[in-house]
Design a protein around this motif. Structure first.
Motif, PDB file in Angstrom:
ATOM      1  N   THR A   1       0.956  -1.216   0.113  1.00  0.00           N
ATOM      2  CA  THR A   1       0.038  -0.118  -0.050  1.00  0.00           C
ATOM      3  C   THR A   1       0.743   1.192   0.005  1.00  0.00           C
ATOM      4  OG1 THR A   1      -1.633  -1.162   1.232  1.00  0.00           O
ATOM      5  CG2 THR A   1      -1.834   1.087   1.234  1.00  0.00           C
ATOM      6  N   ALA A   2       1.777   1.157   0.780  1.00  0.00           N
ATOM      7  CA  ALA A   2       2.853   2.479   1.058  1.00  0.00           C
ATOM      8  C   ALA A   2       3.569   2.546  -0.204  1.00  0.00           C
ATOM      9  CB  ALA A   2       3.705   2.267   2.233  1.00  0.00           C
ATOM     10  N   ARG A   3       3.925   1.794  -0.747  1.00  0.00           N
ATOM     11  CA  ARG A   3       4.801   1.630  -1.949  1.00  0.00           C
ATOM     12  C   ARG A   3       3.974   2.198  -3.314  1.00  0.00           C
ATOM     13  NH1 ARG A   3       4.870  -3.186  -4.088  1.00  0.00           N
ATOM     14  NH2 ARG A   3       3.907  -2.534  -6.017  1.00  0.00           N
ATOM     15  N   ARG A   4       2.741   1.794  -3.510  1.00  0.00           N
ATOM     16  CA  ARG A   4       1.833   2.579  -4.501  1.00  0.00           C
ATOM     17  C   ARG A   4       1.743   4.132  -4.268  1.00  0.00           C
ATOM     18  NH1 ARG A   4      -1.273  -1.910  -3.774  1.00  0.00           N
ATOM     19  NH2 ARG A   4      -2.791  -0.928  -2.451  1.00  0.00           N
ATOM     20  N   GLN A   5       1.558   4.391  -3.041  1.00  0.00           N
ATOM     21  CA  GLN A   5       1.203   5.950  -2.540  1.00  0.00           C
ATOM     22  C   GLN A   5       2.767   6.731  -2.802  1.00  0.00           C
ATOM     23  OE1 GLN A   5      -1.284   7.375  -1.523  1.00  0.00           O
ATOM     24  NE2 GLN A   5      -2.611   5.941  -0.389  1.00  0.00           N
ATOM     25  N   ILE A   6       3.838   6.090  -2.406  1.00  0.00           N
ATOM     26  CA  ILE A   6       4.983   6.599  -2.666  1.00  0.00           C
ATOM     27  C   ILE A   6       5.451   6.806  -4.107  1.00  0.00           C
ATOM     28  CG2 ILE A   6       7.846   6.395  -2.189  1.00  0.00           C
ATOM     29  CD1 ILE A   6       6.794   4.831   0.458  1.00  0.00           C
ATOM     30  N   GLU A   7       5.319   5.886  -4.990  1.00  0.00           N
ATOM     31  CA  GLU A   7       5.302   5.784  -6.408  1.00  0.00           C
ATOM     32  C   GLU A   7       4.702   7.100  -6.912  1.00  0.00           C
ATOM     33  OE1 GLU A   7       6.629   1.264  -7.391  1.00  0.00           O
ATOM     34  OE2 GLU A   7       4.763   1.830  -7.860  1.00  0.00           O
ATOM     35  N   ALA A   8       3.394   7.176  -6.618  1.00  0.00           N
ATOM     36  CA  ALA A   8       2.689   8.161  -6.985  1.00  0.00           C
ATOM     37  C   ALA A   8       3.140   9.640  -6.724  1.00  0.00           C
ATOM     38  CB  ALA A   8       1.305   8.101  -6.440  1.00  0.00           C
ATOM     39  N   LEU A   9       3.872   9.574  -5.605  1.00  0.00           N
ATOM     40  CA  LEU A   9       4.379  10.926  -4.876  1.00  0.00           C
ATOM     41  C   LEU A   9       5.504  11.308  -5.681  1.00  0.00           C
ATOM     42  CD1 LEU A   9       4.399  13.122  -2.465  1.00  0.00           C
ATOM     43  CD2 LEU A   9       5.912  11.434  -1.350  1.00  0.00           C
ATOM     44  N   LEU A  10       6.402  10.196  -5.817  1.00  0.00           N
ATOM     45  CA  LEU A  10       7.863  10.515  -6.377  1.00  0.00           C
ATOM     46  C   LEU A  10       7.784  10.286  -7.894  1.00  0.00           C
ATOM     47  CD1 LEU A  10      10.238   8.550  -4.034  1.00  0.00           C
ATOM     48  CD2 LEU A  10       9.519  11.087  -3.872  1.00  0.00           C
ATOM     49  N   GLY A  11       6.777   9.783  -8.468  1.00  0.00           N
ATOM     50  CA  GLY A  11       6.596   9.582 -10.140  1.00  0.00           C
ATOM     51  C   GLY A  11       7.865   8.704 -10.415  1.00  0.00           C
ATOM     52  N   SER A  12       8.103   7.574  -9.688  1.00  0.00           N
ATOM     53  CA  SER A  12       9.096   6.764  -9.816  1.00  0.00           C
ATOM     54  C   SER A  12       9.082   5.333  -9.448  1.00  0.00           C
ATOM     55  CB  SER A  12      10.413   7.271  -9.400  1.00  0.00           C
ATOM     56  OG  SER A  12      11.443   6.166  -9.415  1.00  0.00           O
ATOM     57  N   LYS A  13       9.538   4.247  -9.965  1.00  0.00           N
ATOM     58  CA  LYS A  13       9.260   2.900  -9.273  1.00  0.00           C
ATOM     59  C   LYS A  13       9.990   3.077  -8.099  1.00  0.00           C
ATOM     60  CE  LYS A  13       8.179  -0.282 -13.088  1.00  0.00           C
ATOM     61  NZ  LYS A  13       8.329   0.506 -14.310  1.00  0.00           N
ATOM     62  N   VAL A  14       9.490   2.109  -7.202  1.00  0.00           N
ATOM     63  CA  VAL A  14      10.172   2.310  -5.622  1.00  0.00           C
ATOM     64  C   VAL A  14      10.012   0.797  -5.151  1.00  0.00           C
ATOM     65  CG1 VAL A  14       9.902   2.843  -3.273  1.00  0.00           C
ATOM     66  CG2 VAL A  14       9.399   4.814  -5.122  1.00  0.00           C
ATOM     67  N   TYR A  15      11.545   0.437  -4.570  1.00  0.00           N
ATOM     68  CA  TYR A  15      11.483  -0.853  -3.904  1.00  0.00           C
ATOM     69  C   TYR A  15      11.760  -0.414  -2.174  1.00  0.00           C
ATOM     70  CZ  TYR A  15      12.611  -5.654  -2.709  1.00  0.00           C
ATOM     71  OH  TYR A  15      12.454  -6.744  -1.972  1.00  0.00           O
ATOM     72  N   LEU A  16      10.592  -0.599  -1.747  1.00  0.00           N
ATOM     73  CA  LEU A  16      10.612  -0.216  -0.203  1.00  0.00           C
ATOM     74  C   LEU A  16      11.112  -1.467   0.675  1.00  0.00           C
ATOM     75  CD1 LEU A  16       9.434   1.775   1.818  1.00  0.00           C
ATOM     76  CD2 LEU A  16       7.220   0.567   1.788  1.00  0.00           C
ATOM     77  N   HIS A  17      12.081  -1.172   1.463  1.00  0.00           N
ATOM     78  CA  HIS A  17      12.770  -1.916   2.291  1.00  0.00           C
ATOM     79  C   HIS A  17      12.355  -1.401   3.664  1.00  0.00           C
ATOM     80  CE1 HIS A  17      15.905  -2.926  -0.672  1.00  0.00           C
ATOM     81  NE2 HIS A  17      15.565  -1.913  -1.092  1.00  0.00           N
ATOM     82  N   LEU A  18      11.354  -2.382   4.468  1.00  0.00           N
ATOM     83  CA  LEU A  18      10.636  -1.926   5.608  1.00  0.00           C
ATOM     84  C   LEU A  18      11.041  -2.988   6.819  1.00  0.00           C
ATOM     85  CD1 LEU A  18       8.856   0.040   6.338  1.00  0.00           C
ATOM     86  CD2 LEU A  18       6.963  -1.141   5.843  1.00  0.00           C
ATOM     87  N   HIS A  19      11.554  -2.271   7.986  1.00  0.00           N
ATOM     88  CA  HIS A  19      11.842  -3.133   8.970  1.00  0.00           C
ATOM     89  C   HIS A  19      11.288  -2.597  10.122  1.00  0.00           C
ATOM     90  CE1 HIS A  19      15.428  -5.113   6.799  1.00  0.00           C
ATOM     91  NE2 HIS A  19      15.541  -3.797   6.241  1.00  0.00           N
ATOM     92  N   VAL A  20      10.619  -3.597  11.077  1.00  0.00           N
ATOM     93  CA  VAL A  20       9.849  -3.112  12.167  1.00  0.00           C
ATOM     94  C   VAL A  20      10.858  -3.316  13.226  1.00  0.00           C
ATOM     95  CG1 VAL A  20       7.930  -3.720  13.767  1.00  0.00           C
ATOM     96  CG2 VAL A  20       7.833  -4.252  11.207  1.00  0.00           C
ATOM     97  N   LYS A  21      10.968  -2.286  14.022  1.00  0.00           N
ATOM     98  CA  LYS A  21      12.036  -2.449  15.327  1.00  0.00           C
ATOM     99  C   LYS A  21      11.108  -1.889  16.680  1.00  0.00           C
ATOM    100  CE  LYS A  21      16.151  -1.355  12.895  1.00  0.00           C
ATOM    101  NZ  LYS A  21      17.353  -0.528  12.577  1.00  0.00           N
ATOM    102  N   VAL A  22      11.614  -2.173  17.776  1.00  0.00           N
ATOM    103  CA  VAL A  22      11.096  -1.704  19.049  1.00  0.00           C
ATOM    104  C   VAL A  22      12.024  -0.858  19.691  1.00  0.00           C
ATOM    105  CG1 VAL A  22      10.307  -2.719  21.281  1.00  0.00           C
ATOM    106  CG2 VAL A  22      10.194  -4.173  19.368  1.00  0.00           C
ATOM    107  N   ALA A  23      11.241   0.309  20.132  1.00  0.00           N
ATOM    108  CA  ALA A  23      12.051   1.247  20.872  1.00  0.00           C
ATOM    109  C   ALA A  23      10.994   1.477  22.045  1.00  0.00           C
ATOM    110  CB  ALA A  23      11.798   2.644  20.100  1.00  0.00           C
ATOM    111  N   LYS A  24      11.673   0.896  22.998  1.00  0.00           N
ATOM    112  CA  LYS A  24      10.723   0.812  24.504  1.00  0.00           C
ATOM    113  C   LYS A  24      10.161   2.252  24.922  1.00  0.00           C
ATOM    114  CE  LYS A  24      11.299  -3.395  26.600  1.00  0.00           C
ATOM    115  NZ  LYS A  24      10.685  -4.055  25.427  1.00  0.00           N
ATOM    116  N   ASP A  25       8.733   2.493  24.974  1.00  0.00           N
ATOM    117  CA  ASP A  25       8.233   3.485  25.355  1.00  0.00           C
ATOM    118  C   ASP A  25       8.547   4.818  24.947  1.00  0.00           C
ATOM    119  OD1 ASP A  25       6.546   1.967  27.229  1.00  0.00           O
ATOM    120  OD2 ASP A  25       8.030   1.869  28.794  1.00  0.00           O
ATOM    121  N   TRP A  26       8.880   4.815  23.839  1.00  0.00           N
ATOM    122  CA  TRP A  26       9.496   5.848  22.922  1.00  0.00           C
ATOM    123  C   TRP A  26       8.697   7.260  23.202  1.00  0.00           C
ATOM    124  CZ3 TRP A  26       6.419   8.610  19.448  1.00  0.00           C
ATOM    125  CH2 TRP A  26       5.667   7.799  18.559  1.00  0.00           C
TER     126      TRP A  26
END
Length: 298
Positions: A261-286
């Motif tokens: 979902t995010a990649r489609r929106q980002i491609e529309a924003l940037l006008g370019s194909k995008v490969y999205l590298h997405l990592h989930v991390k824990v930041a305790k009680d940020w």
């Protein structure tokens, strides 16, 4: 000779009163994230409405609320700082909800400003209400405070959106263009990308997560030997290990859907194909930790 006007406006109101959707409709492009979860906007994203006779810059603020965390206090500070710098304020109240304590809390703050900044009462979401409900809401709003103008609108079906723009523009000072033609926002691309990822991640997660998700974009790189492909590296932060599981979903399916979902929106924003590298991390009680809040951009 018609005079040219330029200046800043912002929409205020309880969380989820349609402020971001209204900003997007006026600007005609997706600049402020919209989500069915309250409290999704965190950055003062500016959308720019370009007209032959005016330039209206809309500053999008988080909803003002009674803060429970340090993040909440910081968000409220952003709101008040923004209010004091704009030329006109639109106070948004949905047509289909009774005016409540939250609205009155905000109105009490606005009354102090209204001596030097015009406040326009905006009844939003008229597509969800009957004519009588809309009329009742306009009457009820007049009891809350004295407005420079009152106007009902619907961002969904476009009802009176142009009229609202006219009202806001009429309250701007005369002056030159503040941004070049063709610009829709002055936010850096990385900020917009992180907001689009956060919006995608918020859809469908359980109610305990909206405030617990933060996104940082680490790098945007052009792919070697391909001028039509960008690599976007982003981290999605949650506060606890249990939340990481919710965001990842069964065998990582949820995160893949978020990425798509995010990649489609980002491609529309940037006008370019995008490969999205997405990592989930824990930041305790940020949300409660000043050091981490700073690192995550608050």
């Amino acid at each position: 000779m018609t005079t040219y006007r330029s200046g800043f406006a912002c929409f205020v109101g309880r969380p989820n009163t349609g402020k971001s959707t209204l900003t997007n409709t006026l600007v005609g492009s997706k600049v402020a994230i919209t989500s069915s979860k309250p409290q999704t906007t965190r950055h003062a994203i500016r959308g720019i409405v370009q007209r032959p006779d005016a330039q209206l810059i809309i500053v999008d603020t988080p909803g003002l609320h009674r803060p429970r965390t340090l993040l909440g206090q910081r968000l409220n500070d952003v709101v008040r700082a923004t209010w004091s710098e704009v030329d006109v304020i639109g106070f948004c109240v949905p047509a289909n909800e009774k005016i409540g304590p939250g609205d009155k809390y905000i109105a009490a703050e606005l009354v102090k400003l209204s001596r030097h900044t015009p406040v326009v009462g905006v009844v939003t979401k008229t597509d969800t209400a009957t004519k009588n409900q809309i009329a009742d809401q306009l009457v009820a709003l007049q009891d809350v405070m004295e407005f420079a103008d009152l106007i009902p609108v619907s961002a969904v079906d476009g009802f009176q959106v142009d009229a609202l723009t006219d009202v806001l523009v009429s309250r701007l000072p005369e002056g030159p263009q503040l941004y070049p033609d063709g610009e829709l926002t002055d936010e850096p691309e990385a900020t917009l990308i992180s907001e689009l990822i956060r919006e995608a991640a918020l859809e469908g997660v359980r109610d305990e997560l909206p405030h617990s998700i933060a996104v940082t974009v680490e790098e945007i790189l052009a792919r070697d030997n391909r001028d039509d492909m960008l690599d976007v590296y982003a981290n999605l932060f949650v506060e606890r290990d249990s939340q990481k599981g919710i965001v990842l979903g069964h065998k990582g399916e949820r995160l893949r859907a978020v990425g798509a979902t995010a990649r489609r929106q980002i491609e529309a924003l940037l006008g370019s194909k995008v490969y999205l590298h997405l990592h989930v991390k824990v930041a305790k009680d940020w949300q409660r930790d000043p050091k981490q809040l700073r690192r995550l951009g608050f």
